[in-house]
Design a protein around this motif. Structure first.
Motif, PDB file in Angstrom:
ATOM      1  N   HIS A 239       0.963  -1.217  -0.094  1.00 38.71           N
ATOM      2  CA  HIS A 239      -0.139   0.131   0.006  1.00 38.71           C
ATOM      3  C   HIS A 239       0.935   1.114   0.008  1.00 38.71           C
ATOM      4  N   THR A 240       2.139   0.988  -0.229  1.00 35.03           N
ATOM      5  CA  THR A 240       3.184   2.237  -0.523  1.00 35.03           C
ATOM      6  C   THR A 240       3.427   2.513  -2.027  1.00 35.03           C
ATOM      7  N   LEU A 241       3.141   3.600  -2.275  1.00 35.42           N
ATOM      8  CA  LEU A 241       3.415   4.194  -3.897  1.00 35.42           C
ATOM      9  C   LEU A 241       5.044   4.037  -3.981  1.00 35.42           C
ATOM     10  N   ARG A 242       5.431   3.133  -5.077  1.00 33.91           N
ATOM     11  CA  ARG A 242       6.912   3.067  -5.446  1.00 33.91           C
ATOM     12  C   ARG A 242       7.149   4.192  -6.464  1.00 33.91           C
ATOM     13  N   ASP A 243       8.303   3.876  -7.021  1.00 41.79           N
ATOM     14  CA  ASP A 243       8.822   4.951  -7.925  1.00 41.79           C
ATOM     15  C   ASP A 243       7.925   5.052  -9.196  1.00 41.79           C
ATOM     16  N   LEU A 244       7.515   3.886  -9.765  1.00 43.11           N
ATOM     17  CA  LEU A 244       7.028   3.685 -11.116  1.00 43.11           C
ATOM     18  C   LEU A 244       5.336   3.229 -10.717  1.00 43.11           C
ATOM     19  N   LEU A 245       4.129   3.919 -11.255  1.00 42.98           N
ATOM     20  CA  LEU A 245       2.755   3.825 -11.073  1.00 42.98           C
ATOM     21  C   LEU A 245       2.590   3.075 -12.460  1.00 42.98           C
TER      22      LEU A 245
ATOM     23  N   VAL B 274      -5.800   7.358  -1.508  1.00 41.11           N
ATOM     24  CA  VAL B 274      -4.615   6.319  -1.266  1.00 41.11           C
ATOM     25  C   VAL B 274      -3.701   6.730  -2.401  1.00 41.11           C
ATOM     26  N   VAL B 275      -3.923   6.860  -3.531  1.00 37.07           N
ATOM     27  CA  VAL B 275      -2.983   7.052  -4.984  1.00 37.07           C
ATOM     28  C   VAL B 275      -2.649   8.485  -4.762  1.00 37.07           C
ATOM     29  N   GLY B 276      -3.593   9.315  -4.925  1.00 38.79           N
ATOM     30  CA  GLY B 276      -3.149  10.856  -5.186  1.00 38.79           C
ATOM     31  C   GLY B 276      -2.327  11.354  -4.123  1.00 38.79           C
ATOM     32  N   ALA B 277      -2.583  11.194  -2.790  1.00 42.07           N
ATOM     33  CA  ALA B 277      -2.005  11.744  -1.729  1.00 42.07           C
ATOM     34  C   ALA B 277      -0.648  11.288  -1.694  1.00 42.07           C
ATOM     35  N   GLN B 278      -0.213  10.043  -2.143  1.00 43.84           N
ATOM     36  CA  GLN B 278       1.001   9.483  -2.109  1.00 43.84           C
ATOM     37  C   GLN B 278       1.914  10.141  -3.294  1.00 43.84           C
ATOM     38  N   VAL B 279       1.204  10.473  -4.461  1.00 42.56           N
ATOM     39  CA  VAL B 279       1.906  10.734  -5.554  1.00 42.56           C
ATOM     40  C   VAL B 279       2.206  12.286  -5.290  1.00 42.56           C
ATOM     41  N   ILE B 280       1.518  12.993  -4.672  1.00 43.41           N
ATOM     42  CA  ILE B 280       1.524  14.568  -4.305  1.00 43.41           C
ATOM     43  C   ILE B 280       2.886  14.493  -3.384  1.00 43.41           C
ATOM     44  N   SER B 281       2.695  13.555  -2.387  1.00 42.90           N
ATOM     45  CA  SER B 281       3.827  13.782  -1.509  1.00 42.90           C
ATOM     46  C   SER B 281       5.110  13.101  -1.832  1.00 42.90           C
ATOM     47  N   GLN B 282       5.046  12.231  -2.938  1.00 43.28           N
ATOM     48  CA  GLN B 282       6.238  11.852  -3.524  1.00 43.28           C
ATOM     49  C   GLN B 282       6.965  12.951  -4.538  1.00 43.28           C
ATOM     50  N   LEU B 283       6.200  13.650  -5.271  1.00 40.49           N
ATOM     51  CA  LEU B 283       6.499  14.500  -6.202  1.00 40.49           C
ATOM     52  C   LEU B 283       7.017  15.760  -5.385  1.00 40.49           C
ATOM     53  N   LYS B 284       6.318  16.025  -4.345  1.00 39.20           N
ATOM     54  CA  LYS B 284       6.928  17.412  -3.424  1.00 39.20           C
ATOM     55  C   LYS B 284       8.220  16.907  -2.743  1.00 39.20           C
TER      56      LYS B 284
END
Length: 462
Positions: free
Chosen positions: A54-60, A268-278
């Protein structure tokens, strides 16, 4: 010694939390505390084992099952989060990149799970959406007819085929006819529509009988013939089963649960992408948004928001995708993402509806609607279910996964709100409750003090 103190401080935090939630004198006994700590420790181990999935990795990797609503997510969610340069080259076309070396962060296509064998497993998170198999077959049939019917503006099949070929050669974008399964289904249906139109012209005016648009053979291939054709058997039936492995996916959505699925995707997905890109280097995301790259612009993209609609391109539909600039500037939030999604999907549906109406005029009175599906015979419905028995099982399993993910998402939200409420209510605690709440920390401090003093005394004696 430092490690022990660190461990004791963590225990202190747990005891304080217990005090906040159980501020009652009779509950501060060792037996009760021991049971709670054991349950907490046990759950922590289980959560750690499952957390990776449940943790976003480098590639979606968005594994898009046709006719499930994935295109809406691509345009109205992912295009708002990722810049063009972060999208893997020609996602919906034949892939043209080295997965082991590519710097792209987003891959979206209709391929199956075997694609994972070409991707770095330890760096890839997979998301998908599934749909009730019966509805998916209906939608696949409707879309095949809808896209093929657009070519009926041409005088004959040869003219239509040549024009399609010239248009595809002139553009850098990706046509529907480049994308599986439409690259096979649309030409098949286009040829059939022209043959039926030619027959009507030879035989003179006809009167279409009945009110079932799925069984008007004078105008279009009947649904019962469509589902039993070898092409449909090879491509459509049980198609989702052969594409999917649902366990350990980051997210599994359901087309029928549109609102809940979209909200969960954002959280679930959007929040992690935002955090990852920031968390990337300052200005990196913004620079990426400004870079030029080979885009996978869909010239005739599949409408798959559950409404059986269609569109031609982002520009023609008024779909603005500069939302990723918000992320690059560090301004994107989950609430803004949901707002952008709602606005985008509204525009997309209106445009798709207009194109659908225009396209189906060429085969009137055949007109596909949800109400029209009610006229389909029970025998045809049973046959669809029989031909898609594996997909039905997969869909039931997806419903279970979705329910668990939805429950977990709600629990996290409630936990956050509850913790906020506890902190807020702490300002009104009475003096007696304050003593009870502070007592675990006081006892812990005394214990640490006694332990340290004993250690020092032991060293002096030696």
């Amino acid at each position: 010694m430092g490690l022990m103190v660190s461990t004791l401080l963590k225990l202190a935090a747990l005891l304080i939390l217990l005090g906040l939630t159980n501020a009652s004198p009779d509950k501060f006994n060792f037996g009760h505390c021991e049971k709670i700590v054991k349950r907490w420790a046990s759950s922590a181990v289980n959560q750690e084992a499952k957390a990776d999935a449940h943790t976003l990795r480098d590639l979606l990797f968005f594994l898009h099952v046709p006719r499930t609503g994935g295109r809406t997510y691509f345009h109205c969610f992912l295009k708002k989060l990722y810049s063009n340069s972060q999208e893997c080259p020609r996602s919906y076309d034949k892939l043209r990149f080295d997965p082991s070396k590519a710097k792209c962060r987003l891959l979206v296509n209709h391929d199956d799970y075997s694609m994972m064998s070409k991707l770095p497993d330890e760096r890839t998170s997979v998301v998908t959406i599934l749909r009730n198999p019966v509805d998916r077959v209906f939608s696949t049939y409707e879309f095949s007819v809808e896209v093929a019917a657009r070519f009926l503006v041409h005088p004959n099949l040869t003219s239509a085929t040549n024009m399609a070929r010239r248009l595809r050669a002139k553009t850098k974008g990706v046509s529907t006819l480049d994308i599986w399964p439409w690259k096979y289904l649309v030409p098949w249906m286009r040829e059939d529509l022209f043959a039926r139109r030619d027959a009507r012209r030879r035989n003179g005016p006809i009167e279409v009988e009945g009110n079932d648009p799925y069984d008007m053979e004078e105008m279009v291939m009947p649904l019962h013939d469509y589902i039993n054709d070898p092409i449909a058997r090879d491509i459509i039936h049980n198609g989702a089963t052969f594409q999917k492995r649902l366990d350990n996916m980051l997210y599994v959505g359901l087309t029928e649960e549109h609102r809940e699925s979209a909200t969960m995707f954002a959280n679930v997905v959007g929040a992690q992408v935002i955090s990852q890109l920031k968390s990337t280097k300052p200005g990196a995301a913004t620079a990426a948004a400004e870079e030029t790259s080979e885009q996978s612009t869909i010239l005739d993209p599949e409408p798959d928001d559950g409404q059986s609609q269609n569109t031609t391109s982002e520009q023609e539909n008024g779909i603005s995708t500069p939302g990723n600039a918000e992320t690059g500037k560090g301004n994107m939030t989950v609430n803004k993402l949901m707002g952008a999604y709602e606005s985008c999907i509204s525009t997309l549906r209106k445009s798709q509806s207009r194109r659908r109406v225009t396209s189906l005029k060429h085969i009137a009175p055949a007109n596909f609607t949800k109400e029209a599906r009610l006229h389909v015979s029970a025998a045809v419905l049973r046959e669809i279910k029989s031909l898609n028995s594996l997909d039905l099982e997969l869909y039931e399993y997806a419903q279970e996964i979705f329910a668990k993910q939805h429950s977990l998402s709600n629990q996290k939200l409630l936990t956050t709100e509850s913790f906020g409420g506890i902190i807020s209510s702490s300002y009104s605690i009475t003096p007696w409750n304050l003593v009870l709440l502070a007592s675990p920390l006081i006892l812990l401090v005394l214990f640490i003090f006694a332990f340290v003093r004993a250690r020092r005394t032991s060293k002096i004696k030696i």
